[in-house]
Design a protein around this motif. Structure first.
Motif, PDB file in Angstrom:
ATOM      1  N   ASN A   1       0.801  -1.236   0.000  1.00  0.00           N
ATOM      2  CA  ASN A   1       0.000   0.000   0.000  1.00  0.00           C
ATOM      3  C   ASN A   1       0.834   1.288   0.000  1.00  0.00           C
ATOM      4  N   TYR A   2       2.119   1.226   0.365  1.00  0.00           N
ATOM      5  CA  TYR A   2       2.965   2.427   0.412  1.00  0.00           C
ATOM      6  C   TYR A   2       3.676   2.704  -0.904  1.00  0.00           C
ATOM      7  N   GLN A   3       3.513   1.807  -1.890  1.00  0.00           N
ATOM      8  CA  GLN A   3       4.254   2.005  -3.147  1.00  0.00           C
ATOM      9  C   GLN A   3       3.766   3.254  -3.889  1.00  0.00           C
TER      10      GLN A   3
ATOM     11  N   GLY B   1       7.951  -3.763  -2.908  1.00  0.00           N
ATOM     12  CA  GLY B   1       7.877  -3.508  -1.476  1.00  0.00           C
ATOM     13  C   GLY B   1       9.295  -3.469  -0.944  1.00  0.00           C
ATOM     14  N   VAL B   2       9.486  -4.029   0.253  1.00  0.00           N
ATOM     15  CA  VAL B   2      10.847  -4.077   0.814  1.00  0.00           C
ATOM     16  C   VAL B   2      11.272  -5.530   1.024  1.00  0.00           C
ATOM     17  N   ASP B   3      12.567  -5.713   1.357  1.00  0.00           N
ATOM     18  CA  ASP B   3      13.159  -7.061   1.286  1.00  0.00           C
ATOM     19  C   ASP B   3      12.460  -8.132   2.119  1.00  0.00           C
TER      20      ASP B   3
ATOM     21  N   CYS C   1      15.036  -1.921   1.822  1.00  0.00           N
ATOM     22  CA  CYS C   1      15.043  -2.696   3.067  1.00  0.00           C
ATOM     23  C   CYS C   1      14.119  -2.020   4.080  1.00  0.00           C
ATOM     24  N   CYS C   2      13.940  -2.656   5.236  1.00  0.00           N
ATOM     25  CA  CYS C   2      13.165  -2.042   6.318  1.00  0.00           C
ATOM     26  C   CYS C   2      14.120  -1.850   7.492  1.00  0.00           C
ATOM     27  N   PRO C   3      14.484  -0.595   7.818  1.00  0.00           N
ATOM     28  CA  PRO C   3      15.434  -0.385   8.912  1.00  0.00           C
ATOM     29  C   PRO C   3      14.981  -1.036  10.226  1.00  0.00           C
ATOM     30  N   MET C   4      13.667  -1.083  10.477  1.00  0.00           N
ATOM     31  CA  MET C   4      13.210  -1.722  11.717  1.00  0.00           C
ATOM     32  C   MET C   4      13.554  -3.210  11.731  1.00  0.00           C
ATOM     33  N   ALA C   5      13.421  -3.868  10.577  1.00  0.00           N
ATOM     34  CA  ALA C   5      13.712  -5.306  10.507  1.00  0.00           C
ATOM     35  C   ALA C   5      15.172  -5.585  10.869  1.00  0.00           C
TER      36      ALA C   5
ATOM     37  N   VAL D   1       6.266  -9.529  11.157  1.00  0.00           N
ATOM     38  CA  VAL D   1       6.712  -9.990   9.836  1.00  0.00           C
ATOM     39  C   VAL D   1       7.838  -9.091   9.303  1.00  0.00           C
ATOM     40  N   ASN D   2       7.950  -7.882   9.853  1.00  0.00           N
ATOM     41  CA  ASN D   2       9.057  -6.975   9.487  1.00  0.00           C
ATOM     42  C   ASN D   2      10.338  -7.437  10.180  1.00  0.00           C
ATOM     43  N   THR D   3      10.805  -8.625   9.808  1.00  0.00           N
ATOM     44  CA  THR D   3      12.045  -9.199  10.341  1.00  0.00           C
ATOM     45  C   THR D   3      12.714 -10.002   9.231  1.00  0.00           C
TER      46      THR D   3
ATOM     47  N   TYR E   1      11.944   0.011  16.427  1.00  0.00           N
ATOM     48  CA  TYR E   1      10.836   0.903  16.043  1.00  0.00           C
ATOM     49  C   TYR E   1      10.952   1.243  14.564  1.00  0.00           C
ATOM     50  N   CYS E   2       9.843   1.691  14.005  1.00  0.00           N
ATOM     51  CA  CYS E   2       9.840   2.137  12.607  1.00  0.00           C
ATOM     52  C   CYS E   2      10.246   3.606  12.587  1.00  0.00           C
ATOM     53  N   ILE E   3      11.296   3.906  11.831  1.00  0.00           N
ATOM     54  CA  ILE E   3      11.800   5.285  11.802  1.00  0.00           C
ATOM     55  C   ILE E   3      10.795   6.254  11.180  1.00  0.00           C
ATOM     56  N   VAL E   4       9.832   5.739  10.451  1.00  0.00           N
ATOM     57  CA  VAL E   4       8.826   6.604   9.816  1.00  0.00           C
ATOM     58  C   VAL E   4       7.681   6.887  10.796  1.00  0.00           C
ATOM     59  N   HIS E   5       7.112   5.843  11.385  1.00  0.00           N
ATOM     60  CA  HIS E   5       5.969   6.041  12.297  1.00  0.00           C
ATOM     61  C   HIS E   5       6.382   6.653  13.625  1.00  0.00           C
ATOM     62  N   ASP E   6       7.602   6.342  14.065  1.00  0.00           N
ATOM     63  CA  ASP E   6       8.023   6.827  15.385  1.00  0.00           C
ATOM     64  C   ASP E   6       8.213   8.341  15.392  1.00  0.00           C
TER      65      ASP E   6
ATOM     66  N   PRO F   1      -0.560   0.960  14.119  1.00  0.00           N
ATOM     67  CA  PRO F   1      -0.062   0.574  15.453  1.00  0.00           C
ATOM     68  C   PRO F   1       1.455   0.673  15.617  1.00  0.00           C
ATOM     69  N   GLU F   2       2.186   1.002  14.555  1.00  0.00           N
ATOM     70  CA  GLU F   2       3.626   1.269  14.721  1.00  0.00           C
ATOM     71  C   GLU F   2       3.871   2.666  15.296  1.00  0.00           C
ATOM     72  N   CYS F   3       2.793   3.459  15.474  1.00  0.00           N
ATOM     73  CA  CYS F   3       2.962   4.800  16.064  1.00  0.00           C
ATOM     74  C   CYS F   3       3.222   4.686  17.566  1.00  0.00           C
TER      75      CYS F   3
ATOM     76  N   VAL G   1       7.419   9.535   5.330  1.00  0.00           N
ATOM     77  CA  VAL G   1       7.757   8.985   4.012  1.00  0.00           C
ATOM     78  C   VAL G   1       8.797   7.884   4.219  1.00  0.00           C
ATOM     79  N   CYS G   2       8.507   6.684   3.737  1.00  0.00           N
ATOM     80  CA  CYS G   2       9.471   5.582   3.838  1.00  0.00           C
ATOM     81  C   CYS G   2      10.284   5.574   2.545  1.00  0.00           C
ATOM     82  N   SER G   3      11.535   6.026   2.644  1.00  0.00           N
ATOM     83  CA  SER G   3      12.353   6.157   1.431  1.00  0.00           C
ATOM     84  C   SER G   3      12.587   4.792   0.780  1.00  0.00           C
ATOM     85  N   ASN G   4      12.612   3.729   1.578  1.00  0.00           N
ATOM     86  CA  ASN G   4      12.819   2.395   1.010  1.00  0.00           C
ATOM     87  C   ASN G   4      11.632   1.939   0.167  1.00  0.00           C
ATOM     88  N   MET G   5      10.429   2.301   0.623  1.00  0.00           N
ATOM     89  CA  MET G   5       9.227   1.936  -0.143  1.00  0.00           C
ATOM     90  C   MET G   5       9.153   2.726  -1.449  1.00  0.00           C
ATOM     91  N   LYS G   6       9.899   3.812  -1.520  1.00  0.00           N
ATOM     92  CA  LYS G   6       9.838   4.662  -2.710  1.00  0.00           C
ATOM     93  C   LYS G   6      10.968   4.348  -3.706  1.00  0.00           C
TER      94      LYS G   6
HETATM   95 FE1  SF4 Z   1       9.872  -0.521   7.619  1.00  0.00          FE
HETATM   96 FE2  SF4 Z   1       8.658   1.611   8.608  1.00  0.00          FE
HETATM   97 FE3  SF4 Z   1       9.248   1.529   6.012  1.00  0.00          FE
HETATM   98 FE4  SF4 Z   1       7.288  -0.020   7.046  1.00  0.00          FE
HETATM   99  S1  SF4 Z   1       7.338   2.211   6.919  1.00  0.00           S
HETATM  100  S2  SF4 Z   1       8.895  -0.675   5.620  1.00  0.00           S
HETATM  101  S3  SF4 Z   1       8.171  -0.513   9.057  1.00  0.00           S
HETATM  102  S4  SF4 Z   1      10.711   1.550   7.728  1.00  0.00           S
END
Ligand code: SF4
Ligand code: 13P
Length: 302
Positions: free
Chosen positions: A25-27, A60-62, A85-89, A113-115, A170-175, A198-200, A258-263
């Motif tokens: 959904n973030y693409q 998406g991410v890895d 990638c997902c920095p939280m993972a 699942v973000n692992t 934590y998610c660097i975007v939601h946090d 819920p990552e907020c 904004v999740c730069s990895n999703m972009k």
């Molecule tokens: Fe990871 Fe956060 Fe990006 Fe989702 S939004 S992929 S949890 S960094």
């Protein structure tokens, strides 16, 4: 090549290679437009396990592409942006889980699942934001080590009698979404519902009206009877929301979310990945087999 020429080529090549395109959904909008299925992590995992086709192009991410590769070992799984990638993972490792198990021998390990596949392989069961409460309540143990998202762990703890031990990830975007963002949004759009992921942080969740996974947010807005909504998650979701619910006005809770990895994925990379059937995502067999047990336990729950 412009977007319409890229889209035409992608659609033709998709047929030729017997490929399906899955997009989170973030693409970015144009990537969502060429996807066969757009969804949250749970929907995309289910799709990866069940859809026909010999190739999955995962926009998406890895960790999402890895999950697809684990669930569909007979398919080629391609991640067009090889470094998405997902920095939280990356905030928890398999080795750290092994040592945490010694400190908390009575705890079930629930892995978001973000692992990485390695972390999933060391865990008892996986969860996503859509089913985390159900998953935690499903385990036998009274104590749960929840990795890696401390915010999701604390959210889940509100709905269970189990002792939930949050990992410090934590998610660097939601946090970075704050209560001040909620106050400002309420002032700018008085009386508008605030929906957050819920990552907020817990205080942001307290200040919001509803908490949902990304697809849960879209369903809530499309089914709702309000004319406008404030959306507290990564802003890419607004594209699908506006497309599916054009009669509603949706505002981002924070323009910084904004999740730069999703972009990193774009139409050119999707086309290249279909032409070359790469970058291919693979998971070593021994890790994949243990990780699959954790994911399948989750999928069996609902
Ligand atoms: Fe990871 Fe956060 Fe990006 Fe989702 S939004 S992929 S949890 S960094
Ligand atoms: P969803 O499963 O709710 O789509 O969340 C995935 C994610 O990465 C959120 O940041």
């Amino acid at each position: 090549m412009d977007d319409s020429a890229l889209i035409e080529k992608i659609i033709a090549l998709k047929e030729e290679k017997d490929a399906i395109i899955l997009a989170h959904n973030y693409q970015a909008g144009p990537v969502q437009d060429v996807a066969d299925l757009i969804g949250d992590s749970l929907e995309l995992s289910r799709a990866a396990a069940s859809l026909e086709g010999s190739v999955i192009v995962f926009c998406g991410v890895d960790f999402m592409a890895e999950t697809a590769a684990i669930l569909s070992p007979e398919k080629k799984v391609i991640l067009p942006a090889h470094d998405a990638c997902c920095p939280m993972a990356e905030m928890v490792t398999a080795e750290e889980i092994r040592s945490a198990r010694m400190r908390f021998p009575d705890a079930a390990v629930v892995a978001y699942v973000n692992t990485s596949a390695g972390v999933k392989a060391e865990s008892d069961i996986c969860c996503t934001s859509a089913n985390a409460v159900k998953v935690v309540n499903s385990v036998q143990e009274d104590q749960v080590l929840f990795v890696p998202d401390r915010n999701l762990a604390r959210y889940v703890a509100r709905f269970t009698n189990k002792e939930v031990l949050p990992w410090e990830g934590y998610c660097i975007v939601h946090d970075l979404i704050t209560v001040e963002d909620v106050t400002t949004a309420n002032q700018d759009h008085p009386g508008t519902e605030v929906i957050v992921h819920p990552e907020c942080r817990p205080e942001v969740i307290d200040a919001a009206d509803y908490v949902y996974s990304t697809s849960g947010m879209i369903r809530h807005v499309c089914a709702g009877n309000k004319s406008s909504y404030i959306i507290g998650t990564e802003i890419g979701i607004l594209y699908r929301m506006q497309k599916e619910c054009p009669d509603k006005s949706c505002y981002p809770l924070s323009g910084r979310a904004v999740c730069s990895n999703m972009k990193k994925t774009n139409l050119s990379l999707v086309l290249q990945s279909l032409e070359n059937l790469s970058p291919l995502v693979t998971v070593p067999k021994d890790i994949a087999s243990n990780a699959r047990n954790s994911i399948e336990r989750m999928l069996a729950i609902m």
